[in-house]
Design a protein around this motif. Structure first.
Motif, mmCIF file in Angstrom:
data_model
loop_
_atom_site.group_PDB
_atom_site.id
_atom_site.type_symbol
_atom_site.label_atom_id
_atom_site.label_comp_id
_atom_site.label_asym_id
_atom_site.label_seq_id
_atom_site.Cartn_x
_atom_site.Cartn_y
_atom_site.Cartn_z
ATOM 1 N N LEU A 1 45.365 35.651 43.134
ATOM 2 C CA LEU A 1 44.311 35.583 41.955
ATOM 3 C C LEU A 1 44.446 35.802 40.839
ATOM 4 N N LEU A 2 46.128 36.796 40.777
ATOM 5 C CA LEU A 2 46.004 36.768 39.596
ATOM 6 C C LEU A 2 47.095 35.447 39.376
ATOM 7 N N THR A 3 47.907 35.297 39.886
ATOM 8 C CA THR A 3 47.988 33.475 39.229
ATOM 9 C C THR A 3 47.249 32.919 38.726
ATOM 10 N N GLY A 4 46.304 32.309 39.059
ATOM 11 C CA GLY A 4 44.936 31.551 39.250
ATOM 12 C C GLY A 4 44.564 31.838 38.025
ATOM 13 N N TYR A 5 44.637 33.578 37.747
ATOM 14 C CA TYR A 5 44.156 33.667 36.605
ATOM 15 C C TYR A 5 44.960 33.402 35.340
ATOM 16 N N ALA A 6 46.163 33.727 35.087
ATOM 17 C CA ALA A 6 47.327 33.699 34.477
ATOM 18 C C ALA A 6 47.712 31.862 34.178
ATOM 19 N N VAL A 7 47.299 31.339 35.314
ATOM 20 C CA VAL A 7 47.518 29.645 35.143
ATOM 21 C C VAL A 7 46.212 29.403 33.562
ATOM 22 N N GLY A 8 44.285 29.725 34.618
ATOM 23 C CA GLY A 8 43.885 28.857 33.517
ATOM 24 C C GLY A 8 43.968 30.239 31.945
ATOM 25 N N ARG A 9 44.304 30.859 32.012
ATOM 26 C CA ARG A 9 44.356 31.903 31.055
ATOM 27 C C ARG A 9 45.275 31.090 29.751
ATOM 28 N N ALA A 10 46.535 30.394 30.396
ATOM 29 C CA ALA A 10 47.135 29.485 29.510
ATOM 30 C C ALA A 10 46.703 28.509 29.377
ATOM 31 N N LEU A 11 45.765 27.768 30.218
ATOM 32 C CA LEU A 11 45.207 26.375 29.367
ATOM 33 C C LEU A 11 43.485 26.718 28.663
ATOM 34 N N ARG A 12 43.620 28.019 28.824
ATOM 35 C CA ARG A 12 42.451 28.189 27.562
ATOM 36 C C ARG A 12 42.700 28.189 26.501
ATOM 37 N N ALA A 13 44.579 29.113 26.219
ATOM 38 C CA ALA A 13 44.904 29.319 24.883
ATOM 39 C C ALA A 13 44.869 27.741 24.178
ATOM 40 N N ARG A 14 45.479 26.826 25.329
ATOM 41 C CA ARG A 14 45.318 25.771 24.521
ATOM 42 C C ARG A 14 43.907 24.282 23.871
ATOM 43 N N GLY A 15 43.780 25.416 24.798
ATOM 44 C CA GLY A 15 42.738 24.424 24.692
ATOM 45 C C GLY A 15 40.568 23.881 25.830
ATOM 46 N N TYR B 1 40.049 39.004 36.224
ATOM 47 C CA TYR B 1 39.614 37.835 37.061
ATOM 48 C C TYR B 1 38.368 37.475 37.789
ATOM 49 N N THR B 2 37.028 38.425 38.087
ATOM 50 C CA THR B 2 35.617 38.505 37.854
ATOM 51 C C THR B 2 35.252 37.403 36.407
ATOM 52 N N GLU B 3 35.486 37.824 35.501
ATOM 53 C CA GLU B 3 35.317 37.802 33.913
ATOM 54 C C GLU B 3 35.369 36.145 33.701
ATOM 55 N N ALA B 4 36.655 35.257 34.867
ATOM 56 C CA ALA B 4 37.074 34.008 34.774
ATOM 57 C C ALA B 4 36.818 33.882 35.722
ATOM 58 N N CYS B 5 36.296 33.565 36.988
ATOM 59 C CA CYS B 5 36.166 33.138 37.745
ATOM 60 C C CYS B 5 34.956 32.703 37.725
#
Length: 276
Positions: A104-118, A218-222
């Motif tokens: 779950l941490l890994t999925g959250y980190a990937v999503g966060r990196a992509l959101r930082a790119r728009g 994670y819950t906020e991003a899920c």
């Protein structure tokens, strides 16, 4: 960015740049990136190295992966240089009860990196990364026993420049299709490693507080939480209800006809919106 776009020009697919990747430790401390032209599976390669006692921080990235594996031993293949496919060796020092949080941490980190790119990225429980309702990245985490203790091999596959005709399934997408252009894969890989390292270090340092903070983030991003879902369980049984949250062990809580049920990733075949 529009994840529903299906037209794109023929993409240019330059190789990963080892010289720039050599600087990855500046943003992802302890990281050692090795690039291989072709391999059957980056996870299998890193699993072997982990079993031989390789220290934490090894990253093996492949320009072309011929037998990539996902959950439930699914296989897939992407055109050379059309995706980021890599595996990271970690040796978590947290108690065993916290290890289920790592996917779950890994999925959250990937999503966060992509959101930082728009990109409008969200996480589908437990660890698929979506743009809109289409999958752009998948994750496989494997535990390995070794002479120096247990290790986790974190495999990530992110569709970067795939065209609509190259997608593995109709429900997938790529960054090219979502944004009209494909980002530089070398820069993106460093972004992903930095995001993963930041999330991983914070989780390890925080103890129970780290678990709680990761659970809240994670819950906020899920995107699964708050939706009506159909959970396909091993054996073919379905659990239908509303996904209401993530419990302290990283399990998805589903309010079904018989009350709340917590399901772990290992107990689930599919989680889909209800009616599909």
């Amino acid at each position: 960015m529009n994840a529903e776009s299906t037209w794109c020009p023929s993409p240019s697919r330059p190789p990963l740049d080892p010289d720039r990747l050599a600087a990855a430790p500046e943003r992802a401390p302890g990281t050692r990136v090795e690039v291989v032209e072709e391999v059957a599976s980056t996870n299998a390669t890193v699993v072997e190295r982990a079993g031989s006692g390789e220290p934490e921080g090894l990253v093996v990235a492949a320009e072309h992966q011929t037998a990539a594996r996902g959950r439930l031993d699914r296989t897939w293949e992407a055109p050379a240089r059309s995706a980021l496919v890599f595996s990271v060796l970690l040796r978590p020092a947290v108690p065993a009860r916290s290890w289920p949080w790592l996917p779950l941490l890994t999925g959250y980190a990937v999503g966060r990196a992509l959101r930082a790119r728009g990109y409008d990225a969200g996480v589908k429980w437990p660890n698929d990364v979506l743009l809109g309702d289409r999958k752009v990245a998948g994750i496989l985490v494997e535990r390995v026993e070794s002479p120096v203790g247990p290790a986790a091999v974190v495999g990530i596959g992110l569709n970067v420049s795939m065209t609509a005709d190259e997608l593995p399934v109709p429900t997938a997408t790529s960054l090219l299709l979502a944004g009209g252009t494909a980002p530089d894969r070398t820069e993106l890989l460093v972004d992903l490693l930095a995001a993963l390292r930041t999330a991983y270090d914070g989780w390890q340092a925080g103890g129970e507080r780290g678990d709680a903070e990761l659970r809240a983030a994670y819950t906020e991003a899920c995107v699964t939480v708050g939706r009506d879902v159909r959970v396909q369980l091993p054996g073919g049984a379905d659990l239908i209800g509303r996904a209401t949250g993530i419990d302290p062990g990283g399990r998805l809580v589903v309010a079904g006809p018989d009350g709340p049920t917590a399901v772990g990733a290992g107990d689930v075949v599919h989680v889909r919106p209800a009616g599909r």
